[in-house]
Design a protein around this motif. Structure first.
Motif, short mmCIF file in Angstrom:
data_model
loop_
_atom_site.label_atom_id
_atom_site.label_comp_id
_atom_site.label_asym_id
_atom_site.label_seq_id
_atom_site.Cartn_x
_atom_site.Cartn_y
_atom_site.Cartn_z
N MET A 1 0.83 -1.18 0.00
CA MET A 1 0.00 0.00 0.00
C MET A 1 0.88 1.24 0.00
O MET A 1 2.03 1.20 0.35
CB MET A 1 -0.92 0.00 1.21
N SER A 2 0.29 2.36 -0.36
CA SER A 2 1.04 3.61 -0.46
C SER A 2 1.23 4.22 0.91
O SER A 2 0.27 4.55 1.58
CB SER A 2 0.29 4.60 -1.35
N LYS A 3 2.46 4.34 1.30
CA LYS A 3 2.75 4.92 2.61
C LYS A 3 2.85 6.43 2.51
O LYS A 3 3.81 6.96 2.00
CB LYS A 3 4.04 4.34 3.17
N ARG B 1 -9.49 12.20 9.61
CA ARG B 1 -8.09 12.54 9.93
C ARG B 1 -7.53 11.57 10.97
O ARG B 1 -6.37 11.15 10.88
CB ARG B 1 -8.00 13.98 10.46
N GLN B 2 -8.35 11.20 11.96
CA GLN B 2 -7.92 10.22 12.96
C GLN B 2 -7.63 8.87 12.32
O GLN B 2 -6.65 8.20 12.67
CB GLN B 2 -8.99 10.05 14.04
N ARG B 3 -8.44 8.46 11.37
CA ARG B 3 -8.22 7.19 10.68
C ARG B 3 -6.94 7.25 9.86
O ARG B 3 -6.18 6.28 9.79
CB ARG B 3 -9.41 6.85 9.78
N THR B 4 -6.67 8.39 9.25
CA THR B 4 -5.43 8.56 8.48
C THR B 4 -4.23 8.49 9.41
O THR B 4 -3.23 7.83 9.09
CB THR B 4 -5.47 9.90 7.71
N GLU B 5 -4.32 9.14 10.56
CA GLU B 5 -3.22 9.10 11.53
C GLU B 5 -3.00 7.67 12.02
O GLU B 5 -1.86 7.23 12.16
CB GLU B 5 -3.52 10.03 12.71
N HIS C 1 -12.61 5.82 6.17
CA HIS C 1 -11.32 5.24 5.79
C HIS C 1 -10.23 6.30 5.75
O HIS C 1 -10.49 7.45 5.41
CB HIS C 1 -11.44 4.58 4.42
N GLY C 2 -9.02 5.88 6.06
CA GLY C 2 -7.87 6.77 6.01
C GLY C 2 -7.45 7.07 4.58
O GLY C 2 -7.83 6.37 3.63
N ASP C 3 -6.61 8.09 4.45
CA ASP C 3 -6.15 8.52 3.13
C ASP C 3 -5.45 7.41 2.35
O ASP C 3 -5.61 7.31 1.14
CB ASP C 3 -5.18 9.69 3.28
N GLY C 4 -4.63 6.62 3.03
CA GLY C 4 -3.88 5.58 2.33
C GLY C 4 -4.79 4.57 1.66
O GLY C 4 -4.60 4.23 0.49
N LEU C 5 -5.79 4.11 2.38
CA LEU C 5 -6.73 3.15 1.79
C LEU C 5 -7.51 3.79 0.65
O LEU C 5 -7.67 3.18 -0.41
CB LEU C 5 -7.69 2.61 2.85
N LEU C 6 -7.99 5.01 0.83
CA LEU C 6 -8.75 5.68 -0.23
C LEU C 6 -7.89 5.86 -1.48
O LEU C 6 -8.35 5.63 -2.61
CB LEU C 6 -9.27 7.03 0.26
N PHE C 7 -6.65 6.26 -1.28
CA PHE C 7 -5.74 6.45 -2.40
C PHE C 7 -5.52 5.14 -3.13
O PHE C 7 -5.66 5.05 -4.36
CB PHE C 7 -4.40 7.02 -1.90
N ASP C 8 -5.17 4.09 -2.40
CA ASP C 8 -4.88 2.79 -3.02
C ASP C 8 -6.12 2.20 -3.67
O ASP C 8 -6.03 1.60 -4.75
CB ASP C 8 -4.32 1.82 -1.98
N TYR C 9 -7.27 2.35 -3.06
CA TYR C 9 -8.51 1.82 -3.63
C TYR C 9 -8.79 2.48 -4.97
O TYR C 9 -9.21 1.83 -5.93
CB TYR C 9 -9.67 2.06 -2.65
N THR C 10 -8.55 3.79 -5.04
CA THR C 10 -8.76 4.52 -6.28
C THR C 10 -7.73 4.13 -7.33
O THR C 10 -8.07 3.88 -8.49
CB THR C 10 -8.70 6.04 -6.03
#
Length: 133
Positions: free
Chosen positions: A1-3, A122-126, A61-70
């Motif tokens: 996944m994208s870190k 933001r909490q999920r992203t953190e 969902h956090g940013d990483g999951l959203l980014f990777d899913y897209t």
């Protein structure tokens, strides 16, 4: 996944709005409203496109999951997450959108949420960052 990729560069929500209209609105709705009955699989077992406004689950969902899913698409992400029995109609956009395009689209989507949902997201992203994802 994208870190850390989603937050790695500044994002432009205005540019994201135009990119969303071109690439996402046909499924997720011009007003981020998603498809009708989005929580009920269709005849092929595929879940319709969810809303990206506060009524959906995107902000869960956090940013990483959203980014990777897209970028990778639903089938690939579900496979990587070990989820079986759920079909996704979400295509991957790695061949048609740059990482910056994806960041801009996500910024547009996130700007539509009320502060409460943004704070939770933001909490999920953190939490993703702390877990090393």
């Amino acid at each position: 996944m994208s870190k850390g990729v989603p937050g790695g560069a500044s994002a432009d929500p205005l540019r994201g709005a135009a990119l969303y209209a071109e690439n996402c609105a046909s499924c997720h709705g011009a007003k981020l409203e998603g498809q009708p009955d989005w929580q009920t699989p269709d005849a092929d077992g595929v879940l319709p496109a969810p809303p990206h406004d506060r009524t959906g689950h995107t902000w869960h969902h956090g940013d990483g999951l959203l980014f990777d899913y897209t970028k990778l698409g639903g089938e690939e992400m579900l496979k990587r997450m070990g989820v079986s029995g759920v079909k996704s109609g979400m295509p991957g956009f790695a061949d048609s959108l740059t990482d910056q395009d994806i960041r801009d689209i996500l910024a547009f989507i996130k700007n539509s949420w009320p502060e409460r949902e943004r704070a939770i997201q933001r909490q999920r992203t953190e939490a993703e960052h702390q877990a090393g994802n």
